[in-house]
Design an enzyme around this catalytic site. Structure first.
Site, PDB file in Angstrom:
ATOM      1  N   GLN A  96       0.808  -1.211   0.000  1.00 52.14           N
ATOM      2  CA  GLN A  96       0.000   0.000   0.000  1.00 52.14           C
ATOM      3  C   GLN A  96       0.840   1.260   0.000  1.00 52.14           C
ATOM      4  O   GLN A  96       2.048   1.243   0.280  1.00 52.14           O
ATOM      5  CB  GLN A  96      -0.906   0.003   1.237  1.00 52.14           C
ATOM      6  CG  GLN A  96      -0.135  -0.014   2.554  1.00 52.14           C
ATOM      7  CD  GLN A  96      -1.056  -0.199   3.746  1.00 52.14           C
ATOM      8  OE1 GLN A  96      -1.347   0.756   4.460  1.00 52.14           O
ATOM      9  NE2 GLN A  96      -1.516  -1.431   3.973  1.00 52.14           N
ATOM     10  N   HIS A  98       0.109   5.776   0.920  1.00 53.10           N
ATOM     11  CA  HIS A  98      -0.806   6.770   1.467  1.00 53.10           C
ATOM     12  C   HIS A  98      -0.628   8.089   0.728  1.00 53.10           C
ATOM     13  O   HIS A  98       0.493   8.439   0.321  1.00 53.10           O
ATOM     14  CB  HIS A  98      -0.548   6.971   2.960  1.00 53.10           C
ATOM     15  CG  HIS A  98      -0.569   5.697   3.753  1.00 53.10           C
ATOM     16  ND1 HIS A  98      -1.647   4.845   3.741  1.00 53.10           N
ATOM     17  CD2 HIS A  98       0.367   5.122   4.547  1.00 53.10           C
ATOM     18  CE1 HIS A  98      -1.383   3.805   4.519  1.00 53.10           C
ATOM     19  NE2 HIS A  98      -0.174   3.951   5.013  1.00 53.10           N
ATOM     20  N   GLU A 133       3.267   7.908   8.670  1.00 57.19           N
ATOM     21  CA  GLU A 133       3.208   6.994   9.821  1.00 57.19           C
ATOM     22  C   GLU A 133       4.600   6.556  10.239  1.00 57.19           C
ATOM     23  O   GLU A 133       5.564   6.650   9.475  1.00 57.19           O
ATOM     24  CB  GLU A 133       2.352   5.773   9.492  1.00 57.19           C
ATOM     25  CG  GLU A 133       2.889   4.896   8.388  1.00 57.19           C
ATOM     26  CD  GLU A 133       1.929   3.762   8.022  1.00 57.19           C
ATOM     27  OE1 GLU A 133       2.396   2.628   7.883  1.00 57.19           O
ATOM     28  OE2 GLU A 133       0.722   4.026   7.866  1.00 57.19           O
ATOM     29  N   ARG A 274      -4.158   0.545  -2.326  1.00 60.30           N
ATOM     30  CA  ARG A 274      -3.548  -0.779  -2.287  1.00 60.30           C
ATOM     31  C   ARG A 274      -3.021  -1.201  -3.652  1.00 60.30           C
ATOM     32  O   ARG A 274      -3.627  -0.907  -4.686  1.00 60.30           O
ATOM     33  CB  ARG A 274      -4.558  -1.815  -1.784  1.00 60.30           C
ATOM     34  CG  ARG A 274      -5.059  -1.526  -0.381  1.00 60.30           C
ATOM     35  CD  ARG A 274      -6.127  -2.497   0.074  1.00 60.30           C
ATOM     36  NE  ARG A 274      -6.579  -2.171   1.411  1.00 60.30           N
ATOM     37  CZ  ARG A 274      -7.539  -1.278   1.680  1.00 60.30           C
ATOM     38  NH1 ARG A 274      -8.156  -0.657   0.668  1.00 60.30           N
ATOM     39  NH2 ARG A 274      -7.882  -1.010   2.918  1.00 60.30           N
TER      40      ARG A 274
END
Length: 386
Positions: A96, A98, A133, A274
């Site tokens: 994935q 983001h 993240e 994804r």
């Protein structure tokens, strides 16, 4: 200060045993993937201040400046800007990326205009926020992070001796790095599914026979037979974090987690595009808008500090992750009180003010509230930079 009651998300890739072992409870037999701490509407933490249980999102909405502090509200708006998690991977998560903030806002608004329900399986953007993240290993933690050099991926493909991989290896050697990675990822994800399934099967057979660095990809096929994400994964760096080590993942960086228990801190978003290794929706055209085709070696981070708060430095203001290794008899650590924070115990037995925290226990500390940490164990601290 509030003790948090948190939701465990039962995603299929979750370990059935890792979170129960940390929390000291019996496994349910079902996968337990993520424990969420924060105020994301998908699974907000709950608190009880004596007048009944409320979500942390409701508490913050009722008094944003009182809970978050004026500086946090001025910088990020009237909401907690981060989401804190314990992540327990027992099988590979989806490959994935983001979006950045502008991409997230544009994608969210476009899907809102099209009337796609927030919980629709084909929805890409759950909110208008970006999702940088950080993952910090509690146990040994395996995953993928960022693109290898095209030459290294070409070597990996050629080493398998699979004829249907040769065109990808040739493309990787024939073009400049960014163009080569874009062309090969696009070709892999857009290939005829039956032909790709045969390629994946042949790749798995060769990987099992060769072992070594190929064993990772053979294992992926057992979880996701025929999935083009198996081939796409070979374009990425394989990373193994030791306990206490971390990775920061910015927008557009392709990644996947395979196995292990970790603390994850991210901007308050659930936006995921994804590329494979999943039964969920894969939107190839949208994904290709988001991916940054930049090869790089993963930067494994270690906390910086000497005997007190150890900080994992990250180029983001929505969150700041740090760690305390508390020893019995040590002087209490007085925490800064200018911003909201969530404290998470991952080992031992500690005290945060009047609250006793055991592994998996967490607390929300509003801005302006002083708190001392003491005890014998490990505490992770999530806050913001204001």
């Amino acid at each position: 200060m509030d003790r948090l009651t948190n939701t465990i998300r039962p995603y299929a890739w979750g370990s059935p045993t890792a979170l129960p072992a940390l929390l000291g409870v019996e496994p349910t037999g079902e996968p337990q993937a993520e424990l969420w701490m924060g105020a994301h509407p998908g699974a907000p933490s709950r608190v009880d201040r004596g007048a009944g249980v409320r979500t942390l999102a409701e508490v913050i909405a009722a008094d944003p400046e009182g809970e978050l502090g004026a500086a946090t509200v001025a910088k990020f708006g009237p909401r907690l800007p981060f989401l804190f998690k314990i992540l327990a991977a027992g099988a590979p998560l989806s490959l994935q990326v983001h979006p950045d903030l502008a991409q997230a806002k544009a994608g969210f608004e476009a899907e809102e205009r099209r009337g796609i329900p927030i919980d629709a399986a084909h929805r890409n953007y759950k909110d208008p926020n970006h999702k940088p993240e950080m993952i910090c290993a509690i146990t040994t933690f395996d995953g993928l992070c960022g693109f290898r050099s095209p030459q290294a991926s070409a070597d990996l493909f050629e080493g398998l001796g699979v004829n249907s991989l040769k065109p990808y290896a040739d493309l990787l050697r024939a073009h400049p790095e960014e163009a080569a990675l874009r062309e090969v990822l696009t070709a892999v994800l857009s290939a005829d599914r039956e032909q790709m399934a045969r390629t994946v099967a042949e790749t798995a057979a060769a990987a099992e026979r060769l072992g070594g660095e190929y064993a990772t990809y053979a294992a992926l096929v057992h979880e996701y037979p025929g999935d083009p994400g198996v081939i796409a994964a070979m374009l990425l760096n394989h990373v193994r974090l030791q306990p206490g080590e971390a990775l920061f993942l910015g927008a557009g960086v392709p990644h996947a987690y395979f196995d292990g228990l970790g603390v994850e801190l991210l901007a308050n978003s659930d936006n995921v595009l994804r590329a494979g290794l999943t039964p969920k929706h894969v939107d190839v055209p949208e994904l290709l808008k988001i991916v940054r085709f930049e090869p790089s070696d993963p930067t494994v981070m270690r906390p910086e500090g000497d005997g007190g708060e150890e900080v994992y430095e990250a180029p983001i203001d929505e969150f700041r992750l740090s760690r305390f290794l508390l020893a019995p008899g040590g002087a209490p650590h007085v925490l800064p009180d200018g911003a909201p924070q969530i404290l998470l115990c991952t080992a031992g037995s500690v005290r945060a003010g009047e609250l006793a925290l055991s592994p998996g226990g967490s607390a929300f500390v509003p801005a302006g509230e002083k708190v001392e940490l003491s005890g014998n164990g490990t505490v992770f601290r999530a806050t913001v930079v204001v």
